[in-house]
Design an enzyme around this catalytic site. Structure first.
Site, mmCIF file in Angstrom:
data_model
loop_
_atom_site.group_PDB
_atom_site.id
_atom_site.type_symbol
_atom_site.label_atom_id
_atom_site.label_comp_id
_atom_site.label_asym_id
_atom_site.label_seq_id
_atom_site.Cartn_x
_atom_site.Cartn_y
_atom_site.Cartn_z
ATOM 1 N N GLY A 1 -2.697 -2.351 2.213
ATOM 2 C CA GLY A 1 -2.430 -0.958 2.607
ATOM 3 C C GLY A 1 -3.174 0.048 1.732
ATOM 4 O O GLY A 1 -3.513 1.145 2.188
ATOM 5 N N LEU B 1 1.582 -1.970 1.560
ATOM 6 C CA LEU B 1 2.924 -1.798 2.111
ATOM 7 C C LEU B 1 3.958 -2.188 1.075
ATOM 8 O O LEU B 1 3.782 -3.167 0.339
ATOM 9 C CB LEU B 1 3.122 -2.686 3.340
ATOM 10 C CG LEU B 1 2.228 -2.499 4.559
ATOM 11 C CD1 LEU B 1 2.766 -3.327 5.715
ATOM 12 C CD2 LEU B 1 2.098 -1.059 4.955
ATOM 13 N N ASN C 1 -6.046 -8.176 2.297
ATOM 14 C CA ASN C 1 -5.600 -9.551 1.998
ATOM 15 C C ASN C 1 -4.332 -9.936 2.736
ATOM 16 O O ASN C 1 -3.738 -10.970 2.472
ATOM 17 C CB ASN C 1 -5.346 -9.679 0.491
ATOM 18 C CG ASN C 1 -4.227 -8.768 0.026
ATOM 19 O OD1 ASN C 1 -4.131 -7.643 0.495
ATOM 20 N ND2 ASN C 1 -3.376 -9.237 -0.860
ATOM 21 N N GLU C 2 -3.913 -9.111 3.686
ATOM 22 C CA GLU C 2 -2.586 -9.324 4.282
ATOM 23 C C GLU C 2 -2.441 -10.640 5.033
ATOM 24 O O GLU C 2 -1.338 -11.152 5.175
ATOM 25 C CB GLU C 2 -2.169 -8.151 5.180
ATOM 26 C CG GLU C 2 -3.232 -7.564 6.056
ATOM 27 C CD GLU C 2 -3.925 -6.401 5.359
ATOM 28 O OE1 GLU C 2 -4.423 -6.615 4.240
ATOM 29 O OE2 GLU C 2 -3.985 -5.316 5.931
HETATM 30 C C1 LIG Z 1 6.941 -3.097 9.716
HETATM 31 C C2 LIG Z 1 5.540 -3.482 9.532
HETATM 32 C C3 LIG Z 1 5.275 -4.573 10.450
HETATM 33 C C4 LIG Z 1 4.125 -5.092 10.670
HETATM 34 C C5 LIG Z 1 2.868 -4.717 9.996
HETATM 35 C C6 LIG Z 1 1.762 -5.184 10.845
HETATM 36 C C7 LIG Z 1 0.541 -5.153 10.447
HETATM 37 C C8 LIG Z 1 0.188 -4.644 9.097
HETATM 38 C C9 LIG Z 1 -1.150 -4.973 8.687
HETATM 39 C C10 LIG Z 1 -1.611 -4.588 7.561
HETATM 40 C C11 LIG Z 1 -0.980 -3.601 6.762
HETATM 41 C C12 LIG Z 1 -0.972 -3.852 5.321
HETATM 42 C C13 LIG Z 1 -0.199 -4.791 4.767
HETATM 43 C C14 LIG Z 1 0.119 -4.732 3.334
HETATM 44 O O1 LIG Z 1 -0.175 -3.796 2.632
HETATM 45 S S1 LIG Z 1 1.035 -6.000 2.719
HETATM 46 C C15 LIG Z 1 1.112 -5.738 0.975
HETATM 47 C C16 LIG Z 1 -0.005 -6.425 0.321
HETATM 48 N N1 LIG Z 1 -0.019 -6.149 -1.079
HETATM 49 C C17 LIG Z 1 -0.350 -7.038 -1.965
HETATM 50 O O2 LIG Z 1 -0.675 -8.155 -1.666
HETATM 51 C C18 LIG Z 1 -0.302 -6.586 -3.400
HETATM 52 C C19 LIG Z 1 0.633 -7.442 -4.171
HETATM 53 N N2 LIG Z 1 0.712 -6.957 -5.516
HETATM 54 C C20 LIG Z 1 -0.208 -7.203 -6.465
HETATM 55 O O3 LIG Z 1 -1.228 -7.835 -6.242
HETATM 56 C C21 LIG Z 1 0.069 -6.682 -7.833
HETATM 57 O O4 LIG Z 1 1.408 -6.336 -7.903
HETATM 58 C C22 LIG Z 1 -0.791 -5.462 -8.222
HETATM 59 C C23 LIG Z 1 -2.236 -5.898 -8.444
HETATM 60 C C24 LIG Z 1 -0.733 -4.348 -7.190
HETATM 61 C C25 LIG Z 1 -0.245 -4.890 -9.574
HETATM 62 O O5 LIG Z 1 -0.210 -5.939 -10.522
HETATM 63 P P1 LIG Z 1 0.653 -5.757 -11.842
HETATM 64 O O6 LIG Z 1 0.452 -6.980 -12.654
HETATM 65 O O7 LIG Z 1 0.339 -4.450 -12.479
HETATM 66 O O8 LIG Z 1 2.149 -5.635 -11.345
HETATM 67 P P2 LIG Z 1 3.148 -6.794 -10.849
HETATM 68 O O9 LIG Z 1 3.891 -7.332 -12.018
HETATM 69 O O10 LIG Z 1 2.420 -7.771 -10.010
HETATM 70 O O11 LIG Z 1 4.120 -5.966 -9.907
HETATM 71 C C26 LIG Z 1 5.072 -5.036 -10.441
HETATM 72 C C27 LIG Z 1 6.302 -5.083 -9.569
HETATM 73 O O12 LIG Z 1 5.954 -4.605 -8.246
HETATM 74 C C28 LIG Z 1 6.319 -5.609 -7.280
HETATM 75 N N3 LIG Z 1 5.357 -5.533 -6.174
HETATM 76 C C29 LIG Z 1 4.057 -5.835 -6.195
HETATM 77 N N4 LIG Z 1 3.483 -5.586 -5.000
HETATM 78 C C30 LIG Z 1 4.453 -5.127 -4.218
HETATM 79 C C31 LIG Z 1 4.485 -4.694 -2.846
HETATM 80 N N5 LIG Z 1 3.379 -4.641 -2.072
HETATM 81 N N6 LIG Z 1 5.655 -4.270 -2.349
HETATM 82 C C32 LIG Z 1 6.772 -4.259 -3.104
HETATM 83 N N7 LIG Z 1 6.804 -4.669 -4.411
HETATM 84 C C33 LIG Z 1 5.654 -5.087 -4.946
HETATM 85 C C34 LIG Z 1 6.243 -6.895 -8.046
HETATM 86 O O13 LIG Z 1 7.006 -7.858 -7.386
HETATM 87 C C35 LIG Z 1 6.838 -6.490 -9.369
HETATM 88 O O14 LIG Z 1 8.229 -6.363 -9.216
HETATM 89 P P3 LIG Z 1 9.239 -6.786 -10.397
HETATM 90 O O15 LIG Z 1 8.969 -8.234 -10.652
HETATM 91 O O16 LIG Z 1 10.585 -6.512 -9.849
HETATM 92 O O17 LIG Z 1 8.856 -5.944 -11.565
#
Ligand SMILES: CC/C=C\C/C=C\C/C=C\C/C=C/C(=O)SCCNC(=O)CCNC(=O)[C@H](O)C(C)(C)COP(=O)(O)OP(=O)(O)OC[C@H]1O[C@@H](n2cnc3c(N)ncnc32)[C@H](O)[C@@H]1OP(=O)(O)O
Length: 361
Positions: free
Chosen positions: A154, A109, A178-179
Protein backbone atom coordinates in the site's frame (compact mmCIF):
# COMPACT_ATOMS: atom_id res chain seq x y z
CA UNK A 1 -35.70 0.76 0.17
CA UNK A 2 -32.74 -0.75 2.00
CA UNK A 3 -30.70 -0.30 -1.16
CA UNK A 4 -31.82 3.31 -1.52
CA UNK A 5 -30.83 4.14 2.04
CA UNK A 6 -27.54 2.30 1.50
CA UNK A 7 -26.86 4.49 -1.51
CA UNK A 8 -27.71 7.63 0.43
CA UNK A 9 -25.37 6.58 3.22
CA UNK A 10 -22.54 5.74 0.83
CA UNK A 11 -23.07 9.01 -1.01
CA UNK A 12 -23.00 11.01 2.21
CA UNK A 13 -19.93 9.17 3.40
CA UNK A 14 -18.07 9.80 0.15
CA UNK A 15 -19.00 13.44 0.01
CA UNK A 16 -18.20 13.92 3.69
CA UNK A 17 -15.50 11.36 4.42
CA UNK A 18 -14.80 12.87 7.81
CA UNK A 19 -18.16 11.43 8.88
CA UNK A 20 -16.28 8.12 8.95
CA UNK A 21 -13.64 9.31 11.36
CA UNK A 22 -13.39 8.08 14.86
CA UNK A 23 -11.63 10.14 17.50
CA UNK A 24 -9.80 12.42 15.12
CA UNK A 25 -8.94 16.08 15.43
CA UNK A 26 -9.14 17.85 12.11
CA UNK A 27 -8.28 21.25 10.78
CA UNK A 28 -5.88 22.20 13.55
CA UNK A 29 -3.69 25.12 12.51
CA UNK A 30 -0.48 26.08 14.19
CA UNK A 31 2.65 27.99 13.25
CA UNK A 32 5.12 25.95 11.23
CA UNK A 33 8.37 25.01 12.87
CA UNK A 34 10.88 27.79 12.40
CA UNK A 35 8.40 29.61 10.22
CA UNK A 36 5.86 32.30 10.75
CA UNK A 37 6.13 34.05 7.40
CA UNK A 38 3.38 34.33 4.86
CA UNK A 39 1.61 31.03 4.48
CA UNK A 40 4.01 29.32 6.88
CA UNK A 41 1.21 27.81 8.91
CA UNK A 42 0.86 24.14 9.23
CA UNK A 43 -2.36 22.30 9.55
CA UNK A 44 -3.53 18.79 9.34
CA UNK A 45 -4.87 16.15 11.60
CA UNK A 46 -3.73 13.63 14.09
CA UNK A 47 -2.08 11.42 11.51
CA UNK A 48 -1.32 13.78 8.63
CA UNK A 49 0.85 16.83 9.13
CA UNK A 50 0.66 19.47 6.41
CA UNK A 51 3.35 22.12 6.08
CA UNK A 52 2.14 24.55 3.47
CA UNK A 53 4.31 27.13 1.76
CA UNK A 54 1.97 29.56 0.08
CA UNK A 55 4.83 31.42 -1.59
CA UNK A 56 5.89 28.41 -3.64
CA UNK A 57 2.42 26.87 -3.81
CA UNK A 58 3.85 23.63 -2.43
CA UNK A 59 2.79 21.78 0.70
CA UNK A 60 4.70 19.00 2.40
CA UNK A 61 2.35 16.32 3.69
CA UNK A 62 3.78 13.96 6.29
CA UNK A 63 2.23 10.67 7.26
CA UNK A 64 2.53 10.15 10.99
CA UNK A 65 0.88 7.01 12.15
CA UNK A 66 3.69 5.51 14.22
CA UNK A 67 5.44 3.20 14.28
CA UNK A 68 5.12 2.19 10.63
CA UNK A 69 2.46 4.38 9.01
CA UNK A 70 0.13 1.46 8.48
CA UNK A 71 -2.84 2.65 6.45
CA UNK A 72 -5.54 2.51 9.07
CA UNK A 73 -9.03 3.66 8.18
CA UNK A 74 -8.33 6.87 10.06
CA UNK A 75 -5.07 7.55 8.21
CA UNK A 76 -6.69 6.86 4.83
CA UNK A 77 -9.55 9.20 5.62
CA UNK A 78 -7.34 11.94 6.96
CA UNK A 79 -5.13 11.75 3.87
CA UNK A 80 -8.13 12.16 1.60
CA UNK A 81 -9.39 15.12 3.59
CA UNK A 82 -6.00 16.85 3.63
CA UNK A 83 -5.56 16.41 -0.11
CA UNK A 84 -9.08 17.65 -0.72
CA UNK A 85 -8.37 20.71 1.38
CA UNK A 86 -5.24 21.55 -0.61
CA UNK A 87 -6.95 20.93 -3.93
CA UNK A 88 -9.73 23.31 -2.99
CA UNK A 89 -7.22 26.00 -2.08
CA UNK A 90 -6.04 27.44 -5.36
CA UNK A 91 -2.85 28.68 -3.68
CA UNK A 92 -1.43 25.19 -3.94
CA UNK A 93 -0.20 23.43 -7.04
CA UNK A 94 1.98 20.71 -5.61
CA UNK A 95 2.26 18.35 -2.67
CA UNK A 96 5.26 16.41 -1.45
CA UNK A 97 4.20 13.22 0.29
CA UNK A 98 6.61 11.89 2.86
CA UNK A 99 6.80 10.13 6.20
CA UNK A 100 7.15 11.52 9.68
CA UNK A 101 8.05 8.05 11.01
CA UNK A 102 11.68 6.99 11.00
CA UNK A 103 12.72 4.28 8.52
CA UNK A 104 9.25 3.62 7.11
CA UNK A 105 7.47 5.58 4.40
CA UNK A 106 4.35 3.47 4.73
CA UNK A 107 3.87 -0.22 5.63
CA UNK A 108 0.80 -0.55 3.42
CA UNK A 109 -2.63 -1.70 4.45
CA UNK A 110 -3.10 -1.94 8.16
CA UNK A 111 -3.56 -5.67 8.34
CA UNK A 112 -5.45 -5.37 11.60
CA UNK A 113 -8.18 -3.59 9.60
CA UNK A 114 -8.70 -6.71 7.52
CA UNK A 115 -7.82 -9.74 9.63
CA UNK A 116 -10.67 -11.05 11.66
CA UNK A 117 -12.92 -8.08 10.85
CA UNK A 118 -16.45 -8.44 9.61
CA UNK A 119 -17.27 -8.01 5.89
CA UNK A 120 -18.93 -4.64 6.48
CA UNK A 121 -15.77 -3.27 8.04
CA UNK A 122 -13.61 -4.72 5.25
CA UNK A 123 -15.89 -3.12 2.66
CA UNK A 124 -15.71 0.25 4.39
CA UNK A 125 -11.95 -0.04 4.68
CA UNK A 126 -11.43 -1.07 1.09
CA UNK A 127 -13.69 1.75 -0.08
CA UNK A 128 -11.46 4.18 1.81
CA UNK A 129 -8.35 2.71 0.17
CA UNK A 130 -9.81 3.10 -3.31
CA UNK A 131 -10.95 6.60 -2.42
CA UNK A 132 -7.37 7.53 -1.55
CA UNK A 133 -6.07 6.06 -4.79
CA UNK A 134 -8.67 7.92 -6.84
CA UNK A 135 -7.93 11.11 -4.95
CA UNK A 136 -4.19 10.86 -5.54
CA UNK A 137 -4.17 9.38 -9.04
CA UNK A 138 -6.66 11.92 -10.37
CA UNK A 139 -5.35 14.79 -8.30
CA UNK A 140 -5.20 18.26 -9.76
CA UNK A 141 -1.99 18.77 -7.80
CA UNK A 142 1.48 17.67 -8.81
CA UNK A 143 2.38 14.95 -6.32
CA UNK A 144 5.97 14.02 -5.55
CA UNK A 145 6.72 11.10 -3.24
CA UNK A 146 9.74 11.70 -1.01
CA UNK A 147 10.24 8.10 0.04
CA UNK A 148 12.29 8.20 3.21
CA UNK A 149 11.76 4.64 4.36
CA UNK A 150 10.43 1.18 3.54
CA UNK A 151 7.65 1.32 0.99
CA UNK A 152 5.90 -2.03 0.58
CA UNK A 153 2.48 -2.76 -0.93
CA UNK A 154 0.00 0.00 0.00
CA UNK A 155 2.94 2.35 0.55
CA UNK A 156 4.03 1.64 -3.00
CA UNK A 157 0.46 2.26 -4.18
CA UNK A 158 0.64 5.77 -2.76
CA UNK A 159 4.05 6.32 -4.34
CA UNK A 160 2.85 4.96 -7.70
CA UNK A 161 -0.05 7.38 -7.78
CA UNK A 162 2.37 10.31 -7.51
CA UNK A 163 3.86 12.01 -10.56
CA UNK A 164 7.41 11.46 -9.43
CA UNK A 165 9.23 9.32 -6.86
CA UNK A 166 12.48 10.08 -5.00
CA UNK A 167 13.82 7.24 -2.86
CA UNK A 168 16.43 7.38 -0.10
CA UNK A 169 19.51 5.31 -0.87
CA UNK A 170 19.30 2.79 1.95
CA UNK A 171 19.21 -0.94 1.13
CA UNK A 172 16.66 -1.45 3.91
CA UNK A 173 14.20 0.84 2.14
CA UNK A 174 12.71 -1.56 -0.33
CA UNK A 175 9.75 -0.69 -2.52
CA UNK A 176 7.27 -2.79 -4.47
CA UNK A 177 3.94 -4.57 -4.50
CA UNK A 178 4.59 -7.60 -2.33
CA UNK A 179 0.99 -8.36 -1.41
CA UNK A 180 0.91 -11.58 -3.43
CA UNK A 181 3.18 -13.05 -0.77
CA UNK A 182 0.48 -12.26 1.78
CA UNK A 183 -2.15 -13.93 -0.34
CA UNK A 184 -3.69 -10.60 -1.36
CA UNK A 185 -4.45 -10.20 -5.06
CA UNK A 186 -3.81 -6.78 -6.55
CA UNK A 187 -6.93 -5.27 -8.09
CA UNK A 188 -6.83 -4.53 -11.83
CA UNK A 189 -6.29 -0.80 -11.37
CA UNK A 190 -3.22 -1.46 -9.31
CA UNK A 191 -1.82 -3.88 -11.86
CA UNK A 192 -2.44 -1.24 -14.54
CA UNK A 193 -0.66 1.40 -12.52
CA UNK A 194 2.33 -0.89 -12.13
CA UNK A 195 2.36 -1.66 -15.85
CA UNK A 196 2.17 2.07 -16.66
CA UNK A 197 5.21 2.66 -14.50
CA UNK A 198 7.59 -0.26 -15.02
CA UNK A 199 6.21 -1.97 -18.10
CA UNK A 200 4.36 -5.19 -18.75
CA UNK A 201 6.96 -7.90 -18.33
CA UNK A 202 8.57 -6.34 -15.27
CA UNK A 203 5.13 -5.95 -13.64
CA UNK A 204 4.16 -9.48 -14.46
CA UNK A 205 7.28 -10.79 -12.78
CA UNK A 206 7.28 -8.39 -9.85
CA UNK A 207 3.60 -8.84 -9.02
CA UNK A 208 3.68 -12.61 -9.24
CA UNK A 209 6.84 -12.89 -7.19
CA UNK A 210 5.83 -10.14 -4.76
CA UNK A 211 9.19 -8.46 -5.36
CA UNK A 212 10.45 -5.69 -3.14
CA UNK A 213 13.17 -3.72 -4.91
CA UNK A 214 16.16 -2.21 -3.10
CA UNK A 215 16.91 1.36 -4.27
CA UNK A 216 19.36 0.58 -7.10
CA UNK A 217 17.01 -2.00 -8.61
CA UNK A 218 13.99 0.21 -8.13
CA UNK A 219 15.78 2.89 -10.11
CA UNK A 220 16.86 0.46 -12.79
CA UNK A 221 13.36 -0.91 -13.33
CA UNK A 222 11.89 2.61 -13.36
CA UNK A 223 9.85 2.25 -10.20
CA UNK A 224 11.48 5.39 -8.80
CA UNK A 225 12.86 8.38 -10.65
CA UNK A 226 15.75 9.24 -8.38
CA UNK A 227 17.75 7.56 -5.63
CA UNK A 228 19.62 10.01 -3.43
CA UNK A 229 21.35 10.02 -0.04
CA UNK A 230 18.84 9.98 2.76
CA UNK A 231 19.49 13.55 3.86
CA UNK A 232 18.80 14.80 0.35
CA UNK A 233 15.41 13.21 -0.21
CA UNK A 234 13.39 16.26 0.77
CA UNK A 235 15.54 18.77 -1.13
CA UNK A 236 15.56 16.57 -4.22
CA UNK A 237 11.79 16.20 -4.01
CA UNK A 238 11.52 19.99 -3.86
CA UNK A 239 13.78 20.35 -6.92
CA UNK A 240 11.68 17.78 -8.79
CA UNK A 241 8.55 19.63 -7.79
CA UNK A 242 10.01 22.89 -9.13
CA UNK A 243 10.73 21.16 -12.43
CA UNK A 244 7.17 19.90 -12.73
CA UNK A 245 5.63 23.21 -11.71
CA UNK A 246 7.80 25.10 -14.17
CA UNK A 247 5.88 23.58 -17.07
CA UNK A 248 3.53 26.28 -18.32
CA UNK A 249 -0.21 25.85 -18.57
CA UNK A 250 -2.01 24.01 -19.97
CA UNK A 251 0.67 21.34 -19.96
CA UNK A 252 1.22 21.58 -16.23
CA UNK A 253 -2.39 20.77 -15.55
CA UNK A 254 -2.46 17.94 -18.05
CA UNK A 255 0.58 15.88 -17.28
CA UNK A 256 0.26 12.26 -18.20
CA UNK A 257 -0.66 11.20 -21.70
CA UNK A 258 -0.55 14.75 -22.99
CA UNK A 259 3.16 14.91 -22.26
CA UNK A 260 3.80 12.01 -24.56
CA UNK A 261 1.86 13.45 -27.49
CA UNK A 262 2.28 16.33 -29.84
CA UNK A 263 1.58 19.90 -28.86
CA UNK A 264 -1.75 21.33 -29.87
CA UNK A 265 -2.18 23.78 -32.70
CA UNK A 266 -3.07 27.20 -31.34
CA UNK A 267 -6.61 27.02 -32.73
CA UNK A 268 -7.30 24.18 -30.36
CA UNK A 269 -5.96 26.06 -27.38
CA UNK A 270 -8.08 29.19 -28.04
CA UNK A 271 -11.66 29.76 -29.07
CA UNK A 272 -12.81 31.96 -31.96
CA UNK A 273 -12.57 35.07 -29.77
CA UNK A 274 -9.01 34.25 -28.84
CA UNK A 275 -9.91 33.23 -25.28
CA UNK A 276 -7.95 30.36 -23.89
CA UNK A 277 -10.04 27.25 -23.62
CA UNK A 278 -10.27 25.45 -20.28
CA UNK A 279 -7.48 22.85 -20.18
CA UNK A 280 -9.84 19.91 -20.24
CA UNK A 281 -11.64 21.16 -23.33
CA UNK A 282 -8.41 21.97 -25.16
CA UNK A 283 -7.16 18.50 -24.32
CA UNK A 284 -10.31 16.89 -25.63
CA UNK A 285 -9.98 18.78 -28.92
CA UNK A 286 -6.39 17.73 -29.29
CA UNK A 287 -6.93 14.18 -28.19
CA UNK A 288 -10.48 12.96 -28.55
CA UNK A 289 -9.16 9.52 -27.77
CA UNK A 290 -8.67 10.65 -24.19
CA UNK A 291 -12.41 10.38 -23.69
CA UNK A 292 -11.89 6.73 -24.38
CA UNK A 293 -9.04 6.68 -21.88
CA UNK A 294 -11.36 8.15 -19.34
CA UNK A 295 -13.83 5.40 -19.90
CA UNK A 296 -11.14 2.84 -19.46
CA UNK A 297 -10.28 4.33 -16.13
CA UNK A 298 -13.61 3.44 -14.62
CA UNK A 299 -13.24 0.51 -12.29
CA UNK A 300 -14.83 -2.46 -14.07
CA UNK A 301 -16.44 -3.53 -10.83
CA UNK A 302 -17.82 -0.04 -10.48
CA UNK A 303 -19.18 0.00 -13.96
CA UNK A 304 -20.43 -3.52 -13.57
CA UNK A 305 -22.25 -2.44 -10.45
CA UNK A 306 -24.32 -0.12 -12.59
CA UNK A 307 -24.35 -1.98 -15.82
CA UNK A 308 -24.44 -5.57 -14.72
CA UNK A 309 -21.47 -6.53 -16.86
CA UNK A 310 -18.15 -5.29 -18.17
CA UNK A 311 -18.29 -1.68 -19.33
CA UNK A 312 -18.29 -0.72 -22.97
CA UNK A 313 -18.43 2.82 -24.22
CA UNK A 314 -21.96 2.30 -25.53
CA UNK A 315 -23.19 1.00 -22.21
CA UNK A 316 -21.52 3.79 -20.30
CA UNK A 317 -22.97 6.37 -22.66
CA UNK A 318 -26.36 4.99 -21.83
CA UNK A 319 -25.98 5.70 -18.12
CA UNK A 320 -23.72 8.73 -17.96
CA UNK A 321 -24.96 12.21 -18.80
CA UNK A 322 -23.49 13.66 -21.99
CA UNK A 323 -21.66 16.37 -20.08
CA UNK A 324 -19.68 13.74 -18.21
CA UNK A 325 -18.54 12.08 -21.39
CA UNK A 326 -17.77 15.42 -22.99
CA UNK A 327 -15.09 16.01 -20.40
CA UNK A 328 -12.06 13.80 -20.35
CA UNK A 329 -10.57 12.69 -17.10
CA UNK A 330 -6.94 12.45 -18.01
CA UNK A 331 -4.76 9.84 -16.48
CA UNK A 332 -2.96 11.33 -13.54
CA UNK A 333 -4.10 14.84 -14.23
CA UNK A 334 -6.35 17.60 -13.45
CA UNK A 335 -9.03 17.63 -16.01
CA UNK A 336 -11.41 17.26 -13.11
CA UNK A 337 -11.89 19.91 -10.52
CA UNK A 338 -13.35 19.07 -7.17
CA UNK A 339 -16.14 21.52 -7.61
CA UNK A 340 -17.08 20.34 -11.07
CA UNK A 341 -20.38 18.57 -11.58
CA UNK A 342 -18.42 15.82 -13.28
CA UNK A 343 -16.56 15.05 -10.13
CA UNK A 344 -19.72 15.14 -8.06
CA UNK A 345 -21.30 12.84 -10.57
CA UNK A 346 -18.41 10.42 -10.44
CA UNK A 347 -18.62 10.37 -6.69
CA UNK A 348 -22.29 9.64 -6.89
CA UNK A 349 -21.63 6.98 -9.49
CA UNK A 350 -19.07 5.39 -7.27
CA UNK A 351 -21.39 5.55 -4.30
CA UNK A 352 -24.10 3.89 -6.32
CA UNK A 353 -21.75 1.23 -7.56
CA UNK A 354 -20.30 0.42 -4.21
CA UNK A 355 -23.80 -0.01 -2.90
CA UNK A 356 -24.37 -2.54 -5.67
CA UNK A 357 -21.12 -4.40 -5.25
CA UNK A 358 -21.35 -7.84 -3.74
CA UNK A 359 -19.67 -7.98 -0.36
CA UNK A 360 -16.29 -9.66 -0.41
CA UNK A 361 -16.21 -12.80 1.73
C1 LIG B 1 -10.46 -5.10 2.76
C2 LIG B 1 -9.37 -5.18 1.78
C3 LIG B 1 -9.63 -6.35 0.96
C4 LIG B 1 -8.97 -6.68 -0.08
C5 LIG B 1 -7.80 -5.96 -0.63
C6 LIG B 1 -7.66 -6.37 -2.03
C7 LIG B 1 -6.63 -6.04 -2.73
C8 LIG B 1 -5.53 -5.23 -2.14
C9 LIG B 1 -4.33 -5.23 -2.94
C10 LIG B 1 -3.30 -4.57 -2.58
C11 LIG B 1 -3.33 -3.58 -1.56
C12 LIG B 1 -2.18 -3.56 -0.65
C13 LIG B 1 -1.98 -4.51 0.27
C14 LIG B 1 -1.11 -4.25 1.42
O1 LIG B 1 -0.64 -3.16 1.66
S1 LIG B 1 -0.86 -5.53 2.48
C15 LIG B 1 0.34 -4.97 3.64
C16 LIG B 1 1.68 -5.30 3.16
N1 LIG B 1 2.68 -4.78 4.04
C17 LIG B 1 3.78 -5.41 4.31
O2 LIG B 1 4.04 -6.49 3.84
C18 LIG B 1 4.72 -4.72 5.27
C19 LIG B 1 4.96 -5.58 6.45
N2 LIG B 1 5.81 -4.88 7.37
C20 LIG B 1 7.14 -4.77 7.25
O3 LIG B 1 7.75 -5.24 6.29
C21 LIG B 1 7.87 -4.07 8.33
O4 LIG B 1 7.03 -3.97 9.43
C22 LIG B 1 8.37 -2.66 7.94
C23 LIG B 1 9.52 -2.77 6.95
C24 LIG B 1 7.27 -1.78 7.37
C25 LIG B 1 8.92 -1.96 9.24
O5 LIG B 1 9.88 -2.80 9.83
P1 LIG B 1 10.32 -2.55 11.33
O6 LIG B 1 11.37 -3.54 11.65
O7 LIG B 1 10.65 -1.11 11.53
O8 LIG B 1 9.01 -2.79 12.19
P2 LIG B 1 8.33 -4.19 12.62
O9 LIG B 1 8.91 -4.63 13.92
O10 LIG B 1 8.39 -5.15 11.50
O11 LIG B 1 6.82 -3.74 12.81
C26 LIG B 1 6.41 -2.92 13.91
C27 LIG B 1 5.03 -3.35 14.32
O12 LIG B 1 4.11 -3.07 13.23
C28 LIG B 1 3.42 -4.28 12.88
N3 LIG B 1 3.14 -4.24 11.44
C29 LIG B 1 4.02 -4.28 10.43
N4 LIG B 1 3.40 -4.16 9.24
C30 LIG B 1 2.10 -4.04 9.52
C31 LIG B 1 0.93 -3.88 8.70
N5 LIG B 1 1.00 -3.76 7.35
N6 LIG B 1 -0.25 -3.77 9.31
C32 LIG B 1 -0.36 -3.83 10.65
N7 LIG B 1 0.72 -3.99 11.48
C33 LIG B 1 1.92 -4.09 10.91
C34 LIG B 1 4.38 -5.37 13.26
O13 LIG B 1 3.67 -6.56 13.42
C35 LIG B 1 4.92 -4.85 14.57
O14 LIG B 1 3.93 -5.01 15.56
P3 LIG B 1 4.33 -5.39 17.07
O15 LIG B 1 5.06 -6.69 16.98
O16 LIG B 1 3.03 -5.47 17.78
O17 LIG B 1 5.22 -4.29 17.53
Amino acid sequence: MALASGVRFAERALLRPWALLRGTTLGRTEPAAGGGGDGARRFGSQRVLVEPDAASGVAVMKLRNPPINALSLELLTELVISLEKLENDKTFRGVILTSDCPRVFCAGLDLTEICGRNPAHCAEYWKAMQELWLRTYLSSLVLVAAINGACPAGGCIIALSCDCRVLADNPKYRIGLNETLLGIIAPFWLKDTYVNTIGHRASEQALQLGSLFPPAEALQVGLVDQVVPEDQVQSTALSEMARWLAVPEPGSSQVGPIFFRSRAPADQEHDAKGHRRPPAEAARRRHPELCQLRLQRLHPEVAAGVLGEAPTEERLRAVLPARVLAKPILVGTVALEDSSPVFAHLKLLRALCFAHLPRRP
